[in-house]
Write a protein that holds these residues in place. Sequence first.
Motif, short mmCIF file in Angstrom:
data_model
loop_
_atom_site.label_atom_id
_atom_site.label_comp_id
_atom_site.label_asym_id
_atom_site.label_seq_id
_atom_site.Cartn_x
_atom_site.Cartn_y
_atom_site.Cartn_z
N ALA A 107 0.87 -1.19 0.00
CA ALA A 107 0.00 0.00 0.00
C ALA A 107 0.90 1.23 0.00
CB ALA A 107 -0.90 0.00 1.24
N LYS A 108 0.58 2.18 -0.86
CA LYS A 108 1.44 3.36 -0.95
C LYS A 108 0.63 4.63 -1.11
CE LYS A 108 2.20 2.77 -5.93
NZ LYS A 108 3.21 2.56 -6.99
N ASP A 109 1.26 5.73 -0.81
CA ASP A 109 0.66 7.05 -0.93
C ASP A 109 0.55 7.43 -2.41
OD1 ASP A 109 -0.01 9.71 -0.89
OD2 ASP A 109 1.43 10.27 0.66
N PRO A 110 -0.64 7.79 -2.90
CA PRO A 110 -0.79 8.17 -4.31
C PRO A 110 0.10 9.33 -4.72
CG PRO A 110 -2.94 7.92 -3.26
CD PRO A 110 -1.92 7.85 -2.18
N GLU A 111 0.43 10.19 -3.76
CA GLU A 111 1.25 11.37 -4.07
C GLU A 111 2.75 11.12 -3.89
OE1 GLU A 111 -0.17 14.59 -1.76
OE2 GLU A 111 -2.18 14.58 -2.65
N ASN A 112 3.09 9.99 -3.26
CA ASN A 112 4.50 9.66 -3.05
C ASN A 112 4.65 8.14 -3.04
OD1 ASN A 112 7.14 9.23 -2.18
ND2 ASN A 112 7.10 10.89 -0.68
N GLN A 113 5.18 7.58 -4.11
CA GLN A 113 5.26 6.14 -4.26
C GLN A 113 6.24 5.47 -3.31
OE1 GLN A 113 6.45 5.62 -8.31
NE2 GLN A 113 8.27 6.89 -8.11
N PHE A 114 7.03 6.27 -2.57
CA PHE A 114 7.97 5.70 -1.61
C PHE A 114 7.38 5.64 -0.19
CE2 PHE A 114 10.62 7.04 -5.11
CZ PHE A 114 11.53 6.00 -5.23
N ASN A 115 6.23 6.24 0.01
CA ASN A 115 5.52 6.16 1.28
C ASN A 115 4.61 4.94 1.26
OD1 ASN A 115 6.51 8.35 2.67
ND2 ASN A 115 4.80 9.70 2.16
N GLY A 116 4.59 4.16 2.34
CA GLY A 116 3.64 3.05 2.40
C GLY A 116 4.15 1.87 3.19
N PHE A 117 3.42 0.75 3.05
CA PHE A 117 3.75 -0.49 3.74
C PHE A 117 4.25 -1.51 2.73
CE2 PHE A 117 0.50 1.65 6.24
CZ PHE A 117 1.08 1.66 7.51
N TYR A 118 5.18 -2.35 3.17
CA TYR A 118 5.78 -3.30 2.24
C TYR A 118 6.07 -4.64 2.91
CZ TYR A 118 10.09 -1.76 4.59
OH TYR A 118 11.04 -1.45 5.53
N ALA A 119 6.32 -5.65 2.06
CA ALA A 119 6.70 -6.98 2.53
C ALA A 119 7.61 -7.61 1.48
CB ALA A 119 5.48 -7.85 2.77
N GLY A 120 8.55 -8.42 1.94
CA GLY A 120 9.47 -9.05 1.00
C GLY A 120 10.35 -10.06 1.67
N GLY A 121 11.47 -10.37 1.04
CA GLY A 121 12.38 -11.37 1.57
C GLY A 121 13.81 -11.11 1.16
N LYS A 122 14.74 -11.69 1.92
CA LYS A 122 16.17 -11.52 1.66
C LYS A 122 16.92 -12.81 1.97
CE LYS A 122 15.66 -8.12 4.40
NZ LYS A 122 15.85 -7.07 5.42
N VAL A 123 18.10 -12.91 1.40
CA VAL A 123 19.04 -13.98 1.73
C VAL A 123 20.21 -13.34 2.45
CG1 VAL A 123 20.57 -15.76 0.83
CG2 VAL A 123 18.36 -15.36 -0.26
N GLY A 124 20.55 -13.86 3.62
CA GLY A 124 21.61 -13.26 4.42
C GLY A 124 22.80 -14.19 4.61
N GLY A 125 23.96 -13.61 4.79
CA GLY A 125 25.16 -14.39 5.04
C GLY A 125 26.11 -13.63 5.94
#
Length: 221
Positions: A107-125
């Motif tokens: 979900a993001k702010d229509p006026e600012n695409q960098f504002n909002g909530f996110y989910a994802g994944g990473k590989v760590g070492g």
Amino acid sequence: MKTRLIFTFFFSLIGLLSFAQEKKDKEVKKEKWKYEPNFMVGVDVLNSGVSFFSDRKLYQGFISSRIKNNVHGVVEAGFESNIYQKNSYDAKATGPFIKLGAFYMLAKDPENQFNGFYAGGKVGGSFYTQEYMAVPVRGYGGSSSSIAFPSSTQSTYWLEGTIGGRVQLFESNFYIDVNLQPKYLVFTTKQDEIQPMIVPGFGRSSSKFNMGFAWNIAYKF
């Protein structure tokens, strides 16, 4: 005469539709994806601040970039030094770590695409140095004792989820980025078959599951 007019109208209509479709296809072909450089650089100020008052010294940051639409790539790196003193264990570990992955803006702010909530994944070492000053062993007749192991170099790898959000600070290029990081250890090297109790970047845990948290101040270039 009427039949000729009907056929003329029919074929003219087909011609117009074909021309319109051809023009539309050309426009679609022109709209090819093109990456436009954009970067956000952040530093975890919470864990860095806590490091001054605890045994755990954790310094980490990230660089992210919007790849396409709602998909962002992210690289995290840091350095951690920590100790483990529990259940007769006395150990310490120090070293750098790195994480690579991506997240999707749910979900993001229509006026600012960098504002909002996110989910994802990473590989760590992590590639670190560990030392066991005391490891509990069962002695003769059920007595308890401990042995020490010299410093050694080890490596550990894990999968990490990320759930969080970011918000712009007023009208500036600064953002607050907060996220949770559930982790699952996939593979680790061992010293004398001893499961590591502490891994830089993964945390202090005697199990394969762990949870991390970051409170970042970021700047968008």
